[in-house]
Design a protein around this motif. Structure first.
Motif, PDB file in Angstrom:
ATOM      1  N   SER A 178       0.847  -1.187   0.000  1.00 17.55           N
ATOM      2  CA  SER A 178       0.000   0.000   0.000  1.00 17.55           C
ATOM      3  C   SER A 178       0.881   1.235   0.000  1.00 17.55           C
ATOM      4  O   SER A 178       1.976   1.227   0.565  1.00 17.55           O
ATOM      5  CB  SER A 178      -0.891   0.002   1.250  1.00 17.55           C
ATOM      6  OG  SER A 178      -1.470   1.264   1.476  1.00 17.55           O
ATOM      7  N   PRO A 179       0.427   2.336  -0.621  1.00 21.29           N
ATOM      8  CA  PRO A 179       1.148   3.598  -0.460  1.00 21.29           C
ATOM      9  C   PRO A 179       0.948   4.136   0.958  1.00 21.29           C
ATOM     10  O   PRO A 179       0.090   3.650   1.703  1.00 21.29           O
ATOM     11  CB  PRO A 179       0.487   4.509  -1.498  1.00 21.29           C
ATOM     12  CG  PRO A 179      -0.881   3.938  -1.683  1.00 21.29           C
ATOM     13  CD  PRO A 179      -0.745   2.451  -1.514  1.00 21.29           C
ATOM     14  N   GLN A 201       4.698   1.337   0.324  1.00 22.72           N
ATOM     15  CA  GLN A 201       5.462   1.671  -0.879  1.00 22.72           C
ATOM     16  C   GLN A 201       5.245   3.149  -1.223  1.00 22.72           C
ATOM     17  O   GLN A 201       4.546   3.856  -0.517  1.00 22.72           O
ATOM     18  CB  GLN A 201       5.024   0.771  -2.042  1.00 22.72           C
ATOM     19  CG  GLN A 201       5.281  -0.700  -1.786  1.00 22.72           C
ATOM     20  CD  GLN A 201       4.817  -1.584  -2.937  1.00 22.72           C
ATOM     21  OE1 GLN A 201       4.075  -1.152  -3.810  1.00 22.72           O
ATOM     22  NE2 GLN A 201       5.271  -2.821  -2.942  1.00 22.72           N
ATOM     23  N   GLY A 202       5.893   3.589  -2.294  1.00 22.52           N
ATOM     24  CA  GLY A 202       5.733   4.976  -2.696  1.00 22.52           C
ATOM     25  C   GLY A 202       6.603   5.899  -1.861  1.00 22.52           C
ATOM     26  O   GLY A 202       7.594   5.486  -1.271  1.00 22.52           O
ATOM     27  N   ILE A 224       9.658   2.114   0.962  1.00 22.80           N
ATOM     28  CA  ILE A 224       9.407   3.532   0.691  1.00 22.80           C
ATOM     29  C   ILE A 224      10.595   4.118  -0.060  1.00 22.80           C
ATOM     30  O   ILE A 224      11.746   3.896   0.306  1.00 22.80           O
ATOM     31  CB  ILE A 224       9.161   4.282   2.007  1.00 22.80           C
ATOM     32  CG1 ILE A 224       7.894   3.723   2.671  1.00 22.80           C
ATOM     33  CG2 ILE A 224       9.013   5.777   1.770  1.00 22.80           C
ATOM     34  CD1 ILE A 224       7.634   4.267   4.046  1.00 22.80           C
TER      35      ILE A 224
END
Length: 964
Positions: A178-179, A201-202, A224
């Motif tokens: 998930s972001p 993530q992101g 990240i």
């Protein structure tokens, strides 16, 4: 009705015996049943139907006797929480079951606990998906960390929980990627945000700077990327920031120095770069961890004035310049690691001023000057590593005798002087590495007092004199390297007493006299280098019995026949420079028969061989006679007789000679960690596997025991380990030990026979690959093996640490049910077990060994978990733990972890033999494997948690395989 009477009747409803109290009593009694609690459970004696719920331990009521809090944190309880029932406690504001062994799922019934302000279910083994939490709008504390939740987390529902001050969801590595959740920006009251290991993530969103109440912000161990946003500098209350092990790039942003309350900052294991200048304003730093990045430039001189700094780890960067002289001199400084940089100048002298320093690690830099004398009084030091610098001068005398130090590494410097006699007082010293220096004088005989030594490397120095005979008493010594010195005199015969030796290098000295025959008695010796000395006499026949991978006796004055077993092409350069050596039918040695005048010598050799053969024959006949007499006259006979001990009824009455007769080359089916394994039929329809463990006299016991006519057995350690462990175990996933057969020089362990070999055979050999292993079998092998390890860690009276978990030690029966085998390295954890239980013995197999082995020498049950994680990776990927494709010095853990964070489709990691329908489940197992192999042992799940996670996969696998 008059108001006072109404008030009285209402009050009665909540008193013991009233309807309200009775309902709450029933709810708590139901909870008690679900958790398997009874009145004899320690701490729950008050939980009786005869008492009011408000008198129960862990229960708090309000003035109306309604239950408001259930606090059972760290009570050691098991079972499932009946949320449907518990949430009928309409005044319940706090529910705390943290740090227990709660199983099951967090059901949607939790949404009925609408008055909850505090929900703590952390550090349990809850599984499944987390339901929508938006109805819990009164929550101030939500802690679901360290469980086994999976699937999509309801991030959007968090936006409704605007009263939250503490949100902890970390250590749930099976959640879907998930972001960074946008809903969190609504939680402006947060002081704690813990989102480590949740598959984020992101990039870090700029709005993170709006959460100005944050004191603790952690989102480590995710994926990240991008930079640290400058807006983070608005978090003026921040005390702890942990963002390690991500994919962050760029530098420390401008304004970061405004975080004036920051005490703990860990941004290690990222791809950050630039200077550290912004950190010079962080005067309240206690711990700074920036290792494994690309930082450059100097350490700000202000660091030398940081009054609270106790931990500094900057290794594996590109930092340069000098360290501040006052660094670490103010607080109880305990740790520095600035290794693998370009630092110059001198070692700061006062880092151990408070006497609390544990580790000084400054290797692979360009430090110069002497070791400050202050460190010889640093009695707390356990690791002292300054190798590969430009340090010089003499080593302060007290360094050699530090009582807690387990490694002294001074390699590749310019040190002079001698090894201090005080080294005999270094009782904890495991590794002594001082190679490539200018040390002189003799190796002090006091070194024999450093009884824990495992490795000695004093090569490439200027030592003279003889090798101390007392070294033979170092029974844990595994490697000794004295190469390229000026040592003289004989090789001490006592060296053959170092029963753990695997590598001996005495090359390029001036040693003389014969090669001691005792070296041939070293059971683990793998490499022997005695080259470039002045050794004379014959090559001992005993050397031929060793299983050497490397042998170098070149350039000495040896003579006579080289034993046939080592006259092989692999050792064709091992004997050059010894013109009087000879051999038969080999082109790299002079032919023994071609030398005139040696026929009498050859005849003499033949006569000696015949005499030895006759002696062996006579001894064998005597042993057979003794064994037969023992069978006829009972057990009151010499210890050379065979002794059979049965551990299961199935083998009662078995003739030990059928077991003994099975030890033949044609029956060999494998090799375990401590002996060969043979197939044997006992004649009663039972086919078994027999492990042969050859035993040798233990030099430790050559004193009083020898005078009494008794001999201790060194190989008996492995034997005793397996017998002691396995004879007491009864578990379907642990190999059965039927019986043992022993005499003074040999021991046999008789196990159940597993016809499908090992998991390694099935995955990695050509024969096994042809037969294949379907996904359903792989899942059940993983689950069964996990249950076996769970039993060892949690199901025995005293937890058992296996220490050599690997696919070749997971055996398969005719139905492919797994068994954990080969307990030669097993260790019972000391009383109390748990996280502090550990072993200081380095053991295991390369590729499966947890990283803490190499760095701390301390291992516990989490080291078994790491090894099992490697096995899971083998099952999913089909790859070996070590493959050329991973790159130099890399293993399957590094490869999987790196690929999971970078490839577009992680499905490419899955073995091509696994069908398409199973690939999602395979990835779940791979994520479990990643959890098991995280670097920090404390962050790995227990085997109990691993079993629960794999059970979920097994259920899903069965449903997919049998959709009807």
């Amino acid at each position: 009705m008059p108001p006072p009477i109404l008030h009285l009747l209402l009050l009665l409803c909540f008193l013991p015996g009233g309807k309200g109290a009775e309902t709450e009593l029933q709810i708590l009694l139901h909870l008690k049943t679900s958790l398997g609690i009874n009145t004899t459970t320690p701490g729950f004696e008050s939980w009786s139907s005869d008492h009011s719920p408000c008198n129960y331990s862990g229960i708090l009521c309000d003035s109306r006797n309604s239950v408001t809090e259930i606090n059972l944190n760290r009570r050691g309880i098991y079972g499932k929480i009946p949320f449907q029932s518990v949430c009928q406690l309409h005044s319940l504001s706090k529910l705390d079951f943290g740090s227990n062994n709660i199983t099951g799922e967090l059901t949607a019934d939790i949404r009925n606990c609408t008055k909850l302000q505090h929900l703590d279910l952390a550090s349990n083994t809850l599984t499944g998906t987390v339901p929508d939490l938006s109805p819990l709008a009164s929550l101030r504390v939500l802690n679901l960390s360290e469980n086994g939740f999976s699937g999509k987390f309801p991030w959007d529902s968090l936006g409704n929980l605007t009263g939250l001050v503490a949100l902890s969801l970390g250590d749930n590595g099976l959640l879907d990627p998930s972001p960074f959740p946008e809903s969190v920006k609504n939680l402006t009251n947060l002081s704690l945000l813990y989102l480590s290991v949740v598959n984020l993530q992101g990039e870090i969103p700029p709005w993170i700077g709006d959460l100005t109440a944050l004191v603790d912000l952690e989102f480590a161990d995710n994926s990240i990327s991008g930079g640290i946003p400058p807006e983070i500098s608005k978090l003026r209350n921040l005390n702890q920031l942990e963002i390690y092990n991500n994919l962050l790039t760029g530098g420390i942003p401008a304004g970061f120095g405004n975080l004036s309350n920051l005490a703990n900052f860990d941004a290690s294991q990222n791809r950050l770069n630039g200077s550290l200048s912004e950190l010079r304003f962080l005067t309240k730093l206690i711990s700074l961890q920036l290792f494994m990045n690309g930082f450059s430039g100097q350490v700000p001189p202000e660091f030398g004035e940081f009054r609270e700094l106790v931990n500094l780890s900057l290794y594996s960067n590109e930092l340069s310049g000098e360290l501040p002289e006052k660094l670490g001199s103010w607080a109880e400084f305990n740790f520095i690691d600035v290794s693998t940089n370009f630092f110059t100048g001198r070692i700061p002298p006062d880092m151990c001023r408070q006497g609390k320093m544990d580790k000084l690690l400054m290797l692979e830099n360009k430090f110069s000057g002497e070791i400050p004398a202050s460190y010889e009084n640093c009695k707390s030091l356990t690791r002292f590593r300054v190798n590969n610098n430009s340090l010089s001068g003499t080593v302060p005398a007290g360094i050699w005798s530090l009582p807690k130090v387990n490694i002294i590494d001074l390699t590749l410097n310019k040190f002079e002087g001698q090894i201090g006699a005080g080294i005999g007082e270094a009782r904890s010293l495991h590794q002594l590495f001082i190679a490539n220096n200018l040390f002189t004088g003799e190796i002090p005989p006091e070194i024999a007092g450093a009884s824990s030594l495992v490795s000695i490397d004093v090569s490439f120095n200027q030592f003279s004199g003889s090798i101390p005979a007392g070294i033979g008493g170092l029974n844990q010594l595994s490697t000794i390297n004295l190469e390229q010195n000026s040592l003289s005199g004989p090789i001490p015969d006592s060296l053959g007493g170092c029963v753990s030796l695997s590598s001996v290098n005495l090359g390029k000295n001036s040693l003389s006299g014969p090669i001691p025959a005792s070296l041939g008695q070293l059971p683990s010796l793998n490499s022997l280098d005695l080259s470039n000395n002045k050794l004379s006499g014959r090559v001992p026949a005993s050397i031929a019995s060793l299983k050497l991978s490397s042998l170098d006796l070149s350039n000495n004055q040896l003579e006579g026949e080289v034993p046939v077993a080592i006259s092989i092409p692999a050792f064709n350069d091992s004997f050059v420079g010894n013109p009087l050596l000879c051999g038969y039918d080999v082109d790299f040695l002079r032919q023994c028969s071609s030398e005139p005048g040696r026929s009498s010598s050859n005849l003499h050799t033949l006569l000696v061989c015949l005499l030895v053969a006759c002696s062996i024959l006579l001894v064998s006949l005597a042993l057979i006679t003794i064994c037969k007499k023992r069978r006829s006259y009972g057990s009151d006979l010499p210890k050379l007789s065979w002794d059979l001990k049965s551990f299961r009824k199935l083998t009662v009455g078995v003739d030990e000679h059928k077991i003994i007769d099975s030890i033949k080359e044609e029956n060999l089916i494998g090799k375990g960690g401590s002996g060969n394994v043979y197939r044997a039929s006992l004649g009663n329809g039972l086919v078994v596997a027999v492990k042969h463990i050859p035993l040798q006299p233990d030099p430790e016991e050559r004193g009083t025991a020898a005078m009494l006519g008794e001999k201790r057995i060194s190989g008996a350690r492995e034997f005793d380990a397996e017998v002691g462990t396995l004879s007491a175990i009864r578990h379907v996933n642990v190999v059965k030990l039927y019986c043992s057969v022993t005499c003074e020089h040999s021991s046999l362990l008789v196990y159940e026979y597993l016809p499908n070999g090992s998991l390694w055979d099935r995955l990695h050999t050509s024969a096994g690959e042809k037969l294949g292993l379907d996904w359903e079998a792989r899942v059940h092998i993983a689950l069964g093996a996990a249950r076996g390890l769970e039993y060892l860690h949690h199901g025995c009276d005293r937890p058992i640490l296996h220490r050599d978990v690997k696919s070749s030690n997971i055996l398969l029966d005719e139905e492919f049910k797994p068994r954990i085998a080969d307990f030669g390295l097993a260790k019972i954890l000391r009383s109390g077990g748990g996280r502090d239980s550990s072993s200081h013995v380095v053991a295991g197999t390369y590729g499966y060994i947890a990283p803490e082995y190499a760095y701390t020498w301390k291992v516990n049950e989490k080291s078994d978990v790491y090894s099992f994680g490697v096995v899971l990776m083998e099952l999913v990927t089909g790859k070996r733990p070590i493959e050329p494709m991973y790159g130099e010095s890399k293993d399957i853990v590094h490869w999987v972890t790196e690929e999971l964070g970078s490839v577009a489709s992680v499905v490419e990691l899955v073995d091509k033999k696994i069908p398409e329908w199973a690939k999602d489940e395979a990835l779940k197992v791979l994520r479990i494997a990643v959890l098991c192999t995280v670097k920090l042992p404390a962050m790995r799940p227990s085997m109990r948690t691993v079993v629960h996670l794999l059970e979920e996969v097994a259920v899903a696998c069965w449903a997919s395989y049998n959709p009807a």
